[in-house]
Structure formats: structure tokens, C-alpha cells
Motif scaffolding. Structure first.
Motif, PDB file in Angstrom:
ATOM      1  N   THR A 100       0.818  -1.209   0.000  1.00  0.00           N
ATOM      2  CA  THR A 100       0.000   0.000   0.000  1.00  0.00           C
ATOM      3  C   THR A 100       0.854   1.263   0.000  1.00  0.00           C
ATOM      4  O   THR A 100       0.594   2.211  -0.753  1.00  0.00           O
ATOM      5  CB  THR A 100      -0.936   0.007   1.218  1.00  0.00           C
ATOM      6  N   ASN A 107      -5.818   7.135  -5.748  1.00  0.00           N
ATOM      7  CA  ASN A 107      -6.368   6.146  -4.822  1.00  0.00           C
ATOM      8  C   ASN A 107      -6.762   4.865  -5.550  1.00  0.00           C
ATOM      9  O   ASN A 107      -6.507   3.756  -5.068  1.00  0.00           O
ATOM     10  CB  ASN A 107      -7.585   6.736  -4.108  1.00  0.00           C
ATOM     11  N   THR A 110      -5.116   1.189  -5.026  1.00  0.00           N
ATOM     12  CA  THR A 110      -5.962   0.039  -4.696  1.00  0.00           C
ATOM     13  C   THR A 110      -5.712  -1.122  -5.646  1.00  0.00           C
ATOM     14  O   THR A 110      -5.570  -2.276  -5.215  1.00  0.00           O
ATOM     15  CB  THR A 110      -7.447   0.454  -4.757  1.00  0.00           C
ATOM     16  N   THR A 111      -5.659  -0.824  -6.940  1.00  0.00           N
ATOM     17  CA  THR A 111      -5.416  -1.870  -7.939  1.00  0.00           C
ATOM     18  C   THR A 111      -4.033  -2.463  -7.769  1.00  0.00           C
ATOM     19  O   THR A 111      -3.833  -3.680  -7.920  1.00  0.00           O
ATOM     20  CB  THR A 111      -5.562  -1.289  -9.353  1.00  0.00           C
ATOM     21  N   SER A 124      -2.005  -2.647  -5.006  1.00  0.00           N
ATOM     22  CA  SER A 124      -1.685  -3.366  -3.775  1.00  0.00           C
ATOM     23  C   SER A 124      -2.170  -4.807  -3.788  1.00  0.00           C
ATOM     24  O   SER A 124      -1.691  -5.640  -3.016  1.00  0.00           O
ATOM     25  CB  SER A 124      -2.287  -2.627  -2.570  1.00  0.00           C
ATOM     26  N   SER A 149      -3.979   2.020   7.339  1.00  0.00           N
ATOM     27  CA  SER A 149      -4.856   2.773   6.439  1.00  0.00           C
ATOM     28  C   SER A 149      -4.788   4.264   6.736  1.00  0.00           C
ATOM     29  O   SER A 149      -4.709   5.098   5.822  1.00  0.00           O
ATOM     30  CB  SER A 149      -6.299   2.279   6.575  1.00  0.00           C
ATOM     31  N   MET A 168      -7.914  -5.723   0.752  1.00  0.00           N
ATOM     32  CA  MET A 168      -9.041  -4.953   0.252  1.00  0.00           C
ATOM     33  C   MET A 168      -9.680  -4.129   1.365  1.00  0.00           C
ATOM     34  O   MET A 168     -10.083  -2.972   1.156  1.00  0.00           O
ATOM     35  CB  MET A 168     -10.075  -5.900  -0.363  1.00  0.00           C
ATOM     36  N   ASP A 196      -7.554  -1.115   1.881  1.00  0.00           N
ATOM     37  CA  ASP A 196      -7.737  -0.161   0.785  1.00  0.00           C
ATOM     38  C   ASP A 196      -9.077   0.567   0.901  1.00  0.00           C
ATOM     39  O   ASP A 196      -9.175   1.769   0.625  1.00  0.00           O
ATOM     40  CB  ASP A 196      -7.662  -0.887  -0.564  1.00  0.00           C
ATOM     41  N   GLY A 216      -9.752   4.546   1.097  1.00  0.00           N
ATOM     42  CA  GLY A 216     -10.708   5.202   0.214  1.00  0.00           C
ATOM     43  C   GLY A 216     -11.809   5.907   0.977  1.00  0.00           C
ATOM     44  O   GLY A 216     -12.278   6.980   0.575  1.00  0.00           O
ATOM     45  N   MET A 271     -13.666   0.951  -6.486  1.00  0.00           N
ATOM     46  CA  MET A 271     -12.460   0.346  -5.917  1.00  0.00           C
ATOM     47  C   MET A 271     -12.554  -1.176  -5.932  1.00  0.00           C
ATOM     48  O   MET A 271     -11.572  -1.870  -6.205  1.00  0.00           O
ATOM     49  CB  MET A 271     -12.253   0.855  -4.491  1.00  0.00           C
ATOM     50  N   GLU A 315     -10.113  -3.623  -7.975  1.00  0.00           N
ATOM     51  CA  GLU A 315      -9.342  -4.673  -7.304  1.00  0.00           C
ATOM     52  C   GLU A 315      -9.516  -6.018  -8.021  1.00  0.00           C
ATOM     53  O   GLU A 315      -8.561  -6.787  -8.164  1.00  0.00           O
ATOM     54  CB  GLU A 315      -9.778  -4.801  -5.845  1.00  0.00           C
TER      55      GLU A 315
END
Length: 658
Positions: free
Chosen positions: A50, A72, A76-77, A79, A147, A452, A455, A459, A469, A473
Motif C-alpha cells: 500500500t 487512490n 488500490t489496484t 496493492s 490505512s 481490500m 484499501d 478510500g 475500488m 481490485e
């Protein structure tokens, strides 16, 4: 409860789900996944992607006028690559490491079987954790430490403080160190350029030499696993406590159990002989550790895993209860929800889960050649995946994804599946394959679910759209699953899975457990000894018996390098305390140090994968034979000094900057 206000307002129409964000995210997912494949197989752990993904997203998308929501989405994609590969390397290598009747279960890593396991596990992780998002992210009072830290770094990046220079700088430093300490890297350089080194007893010469006049047997390079920027970076990130616990397992294995076994059984060393006579003491110690101490470590891991789950029983019940209540709430529809509250619809989730179940039943039938076994395995897989997605998501909210114990959760699944296979009378290779197949899907699912959830919390703070998101993912899972078999296969062909360079501890544990229970080939006396040792650790209140057990399983050089990284972190923490830095200054120093350490991990890992690929491609051109001049541990001190300076001086220097 006051209304939550994200960084980007809920009524904002800012671009988010764009091609450039997805393209960058998928690319980083593959690169970061490959890097963590190397690290996980070598050290038995991965580092959450991340933070580096956030920094790289900010640095690159800024060049293309990207906004914070695109950054963002790209993060997300990206990580998911690390999360998916963590589940894969903890289980899939077991298929080639386990032997039934003297033959490996798989001759190699089969592409479609491995890809199917990763794809289904990853998609299930996203779908199942979506059911938990509202309850854990919005309603539960969980700290989500990683996070929050990541969101703060992204916010700071909007003011120009992305920190990309720290990540990329140490990536280059780590790659340079790895180049100089890796004989395979030198062989690649020599083969492609013609530059070689030649030495005799009195002189050392470096220059361009005709191919037919090459007579050297060494080079001005060194080879010591202690000088590992990646492992030192891992130790720095996890901190002095966890790194010391890992090292304590190595001390127990190599400085307590191995000497005791040799002392009480002097003839043991005599049994490890070769054609040239007895091996040296180091070789004998390695043989004792591999054949006798590792089964002890396995027994310790088993009890430690169940002990970990027992401590999490409250989180387990809470996670399942929240998932059920959340499913009921979702039936009311999402038409009135704001942008930041919209998830993938419940019907789509259930259809996706059903399709994954049917597909995996077909895959398990290929493994076991029995539909009844395949259906039971699929049912166990689905229930365990949902169960542990809840646990993984909850744990990430409490301690962060870096400490998510997915290997312990997977081991529990493996034991349940193995016992069911035995009760159904399934033995031998089909039973072992089915058990490992269940464990692999659940491990990938738990890894992606935890990632997830982290993430989604980032977000939530920044103002991202949940359903976008979640879809991003799954796109990341799809492309990462298609590609990730290749770096793992390359590492296997270059170094060998389960060897000294890539011990793959979790996969070895899975292989040993599946084979021992289903094929009835477990070294039970040693395993039981390890189980009793774990009970003793629990009774005396030892912290994290699971981490100690992993340290017992890993090579001593690995745990020692991790320990060095932890001690560097301990030194900088003391220096900050002595300088009486303000909390905000300490936070900045910690953030800079984390980015530097992440770069060290990524730099060595990426070069290690590159070298592995080139070694495979250059097998036809092996006209060079190379061995390093020096293979001792002393050159590592220079590496330690350089990395200690980087990880201490630079964060302290930046602590008082705005």
C-alpha cells in the motif's frame, strides 16, 4: 454519531475510474507482486504494498495531471498484487515440494491450475469482504493504523510531499548491493558485455578478455546472505520486537536444538556423509536442522496457529455476525445511498461466489478424480474463505495488513480438509492435491480480503467510491493471476523452491502437513516434540509463539538479517526520544523511514526476479564459470553500516522539515 466528511466531498464529480489509473495500477500490481514473491519465498513474509504503491501512484499520475481519486484507485489496484502473491507463495509451491512415493506431486508449476487457484481465491476475497465493508469500515470503531497512515501520506502528497525520491533512491541502492553480492548477476553482466575479472595468487585483473583466454575462477564480488537490503528493510518495518522474536526462533534452532541433537547423539554427524567423506560442521549442522529441527518447528507452528485463532475467537464471532447483518441491510437497495456508500450489489456478489464454487469443484475434480471429493473440498473452501475473510478484514482494522496471520488461518483450513479426506478414504496423491488446493484458494482469499479492507478504509478517508475500488481490485486480481505464475516459476528454475536460497517456509509447512496426514508420512515424534515446546511457550507467556516458530524454520542468515533491521529501527527510536522530538516530527521520521525501507525491499526483490529470469534464458550460453572471491560474512558489515546510515540519518534529518 456525527456525519463523516471525507477528504473529497461526497457530492464531488471528480474523475476516478480512468484508463490511466487502471493501467498504472495493473502494472504496479504485477511488479510489486513479483517482488514480494521473491521476498516471501526467501524470508517467509511479505511487505504490504500500500505505501510504495501510494507513493509511486502520486509520482507518476502527477505527470499526467491525475487527481487524488485516480491515485487512490491506482493504489488500490496495485496493492492486490502483493496480497495475491502472498497467498500463492504460502501454498502453491507446496505442490512441487511435496513428494509421494519418491515423486513430486507436480513436476513443475502448472500454469492453468496455479492461475485458477489464484484467480478464484482473489475474486472470492474481494466479493466476500465487500459484505463486511459497511460494518467494519463505517460502523466499527477500529483504528486501521496502516490505512490512516497511508491516507495521511496521500494527503501530504497533494501539497508536494510525495516522498517518491526516498523509495526510488533506496531501490537503486538495494539493486546495486544485490548486483555486487550475487554471482548470477555477475555472470549475466560478463556474458552480455565480455567484461570479466581474472586473478592469480598475487594479482587481480579486471578487463576485457577474449573468450578463449578466460582462465579466472573468481571476481571482486562477495556472496553472503547476511548482506540483504530486503531482509534488513523487513526488519526495520516490522520493528525491534517482532524482528527479535523472529531471531529468537533462529537462535533456538541453530544455537540450542542443533548442538543438543549433535551432543546427545554424536553418531548423528557420521550419518551425513558424502563420497568424499564427512561434511564439515556447518554442513552437518545444516543437515540436522533440515531433517530434524524443521519438523520440530512444524509442530510448534501447528499449536501456535490454533493458539492464535483461539485468541481471535471474539473477532471471528464478531466478523461473522456483522457479515450476516450487513447482508440483510444490503437487501434494502442502494438507490438512496451517497457515492461514498455504494458497493457492488448483493445479487452480483452471490452470483460471483456461486460461479467461483462451481469452477473450483471442476478444478478439484481434476486434482482428485472424484466428484464427491471435489464437492466436499469446494464446500470446505467456500465456508473457510468466508470465515477467514471476516477474520482477516477485522484484524487489518486492528493491527494492519502487514501482521495479518493468513498462514495460520490457512493451516487450520488445511487440517480440516485433510481430516475430511482421510475420513472419506482418499489417500495418496489425489488426497494431498485436493487438500493443498483448498488451502491455496483460502490463503489467496484471506490475503486479498485483508488487503481490500485496508484499501477500502483508505478510500473511505479520502472520499473514494467503494464499488469502483472493488471492481478495480478484481481487475487487478485478474491480470496479476494471469502473470504471477511466471516469476514464481522463474525463481523455482533458477534457485529451486524449498532450498537454502528460497526456503518457502509456509509452503514447506503446508506440504509436510498435507503429506503427513493424508499420505500418513508424518515424522510424528519430532512434530509432537515441537507441539509440546509450543505449549511450554504459551504457558510461560511467550509473545507470538507463531513468529518464534517461523524463525525456527527459516535459515539462520535470514533471521539474523531481519534482526539487524529491527535493531536499526530500535536505534532511531532511541535517538528520536533523546532529541525529544514532537509527535508530528516523529511521525514524519517514521514515514520517511518506512518509505526508505520499502525501497530496499523492492530494489533487491525486483533485481532478484530479473536475475532469475536471465539465468533461465542464458542456460544455453553458460560459457562462463564463476565463483565469488569471498563468501564470508565480513563484507556484510559494510552493507550494514551503509544501510544503517541511510535508515537513521535521513529520517532524522527530515524529522523537523514541514
Amino acid at each position: 454519531m456525527s456525519e463523516y466528511k471525507p477528504y473529497v466531498p461526497q457530492d464531488s464529480s471528480m474523475k476516478e475510474f480512468t484508463f490511466k489509473a487502471l493501467f498504472l495500477g495493473v502494472g504496479m500490481a504485477i511488479v510489486l507482486g513479483a517482488a514480494n514473491a521473491y521476498l516471501g519465498l526467501k524470508a517467509g513474509m511479505t511487505v504490504a504494498a500500500t505505501f510504495p504503491a501510494a507513493v509511486v501512484s502520486m509520482a507518476i499520475l502527477r505527470l499526467f495531471k491525475g487527481n487524488i481519486l485516480e491515485e487512490n484507485l491506482a493504489r488500490t489496484t496495485a496493492s492486490v498484487g502483493e496480497a495475491l502473491v502472498a497467498g500463492a507463495i504460502f501454498t502453491i509451491p507446496a505442490f512441487v515440494m511435496v513428494e509421494i512415493d519418491g515423486k513430486p506431486l507436480w513436476e513443475t508449476l502448472y500454469y492453468w491450475k496455479s492461475t485458477s487457484v489464484m484467480l478464484v481465491g482473489g475474486v472470492l476475497g474481494v466479493l466476500l469482504v465487500t459484505l463486511l465493508r459497511r460494518s467494519l469500515v463505517q460502523e466499527a470503531d477500529l483504528p486501521f493504523p496502516e490505512s490512516v497512515a497511508c491516507a495521511e501520506i496521500v494527503k501530504a502528497g497533494q501539497k508536494g510531499g510525495s516522498g517518491a525520491k526516498y523509495v526510488f533512491g533506496t531501490m537503486g541502492l538495494a539493486a546495486l548491493i544485490e548486483l555486487f553480492k550475487n554471482s548470477k548477476a555477475f555472470q549475466l553482466f560478463s556474458s552480455s558485455t565480455g567484461w570479466v575479472s581474472e586473478f592469480s595468487a598475487s594479482t587481480v585483473k579486471i578487463g576485457k578478455v577474449a573468450a578463449d583466454k578466460i582462465s579466472y575462477k573468481g571476481a571482486l564480488f562477495f556472496d553472503t546472505p547476511l548482506a540483504s537490503p530486503a531482509l534488513i528493510g523487513v526488519g526495520y518495518i516490522i520493528g525491534p520486537k517482532l524482528s527479535t522474536l523472529t531471531f529468537s526462533g533462529g537462535v533456538l534452532a541453530w544455537w540450542v536444538f542443533v548442538p543438543m541433537l549433535v551432543f546427545f547423539n554424536p553418531e548423528l554427524v557420521s550419518s551425513f556423509v558424502s563420497e568424499g567423506g564427512l561434511v564439515d560442521w556447518v554442513g552437518a549442522g545444516g543437515a540436522v536442522a533440515g531433517n530434524m529441527v524443521r519438523p520440530i518447528a512444524v509442530g510448534t507452528m501447528i499449536v501456535a496457529s490454533f493458539h492464535t485463532l483461539f485468541k481471535l475467537r471474539g473477532a471471528l464471532v464478531s466478523g461473522i455476525g456483522k457479515a450476516i447483518s450487513d447482508m440483510k441491510a444490503m437487501k434494502s437497495g442502494t438507490s438512496a445511498l451517497k457515492r461514498t456508500d455504494r458497493d457492488i450489489g448483493l445479487k452480483k456478489i452471490l452470483l460471483g461466489v456461486g460461479a467461483a464454487f462451481i469452477f473450483m469443484v471442476l478444478v478439484y475434480h481434476n486434482f482428485s478424480h472424484s466428484f464427491s471429493v471435489a464437492i466436499v473440498a469446494g464446500a470446505v473452501m467456500l465456508v473457510a474463505a468466508f470465515l477467514f475473510a471476516a477474520v482477516a478484514g477485522y484484524l487489518v482494522g486492528v493491527i494492519g495488513s502487514s501482521s495479518n496471520p493468513i498462514s495460520g488461518l490457512t493451516l487450520s483450513t488445511l487440517l480440516i480438509a485433510a481430516v475430511l479426506m482421510v475420513l472419506m478414504g482418499v489417500k495418496g496423491a489425489p488426497g494431498v492435491a485436493a487438500v493443498l488446493g483448498v488451502a491455496a484458494v483460502v490463503c489467496c482469499s484471506a490475503g486479498v480480503a485483508g488487503d481490500m479492507m485496508q484499501d477500502l478504509k483508505v478510500g473511505h478517508i479520502l472520499g473514494g467510491t467503494p464499488w469502483k475500488m472493488e471492481v478495480a481490485e478484481m481487475i487487478g486480481v485478474f491480470f496479476a493471476a494471469l502473470v504471477m505464475v511466471f516469476p514464481i516459476l522463474a525463481l523455482h528454475k533458477a534457485y529451486g523452491l524449498g532450498g537454502d536460497i528460497l526456503p518457502a517456509p509456509q509452503a514447506g509447512l503446508m506440504a509436510m502437513m498435507a503429506k503427513g496426514i493424508v499420505a500418513q508420512q508424518m515424522a510424528w515424534p519430532l512434530v509432537i516434540f515441537g507441539m509440546m515446546f509450543a505449549v511450554a511457550l504459551i504457558f510461560i507467556g511467550a509473545p507470538s509463539p507463531m513468529i518464534i516458530a517461523v524463525g525456527m524454520y527459516l535459515p539462520f542468515d535470514t533471521t539474523a538479517a531481519i534482526f539487524v533491521g529491527g535493531m536499526i529501527k530500535w536505534i532511531i527510536e532511541r535517538r528520536m526520544k533523546q532529541r525529544k522530538l514532537e509527535p508530528s516530527q516523529r511521525e514524519r521520521a517514521d514515514n520517511v523511514g518506512t518509505l526508505l525501507a520499502s525501497g530496499l525491499v523492492a530494489g533487491e526483490a525486483l533485481l532478484g526476479v530479473l536475475i532469475a529470469v536471465v539465468v533461465i534464458l542464458s542456460d544455453k550460453f553458460t560459457f562462463l564459470k564463476f565463483s565469488p572471491i569471498y563468501t564470508g560474512a565480513w563484507p556484510a558489515i559494510i552493507v550494514f553500516a551503509v544501510l544503517a546510515y541511510v535508515l537513521i540519518a535521513i529520517p532524522l534529518k527530515n524529522a523537523k522539515k514541514e
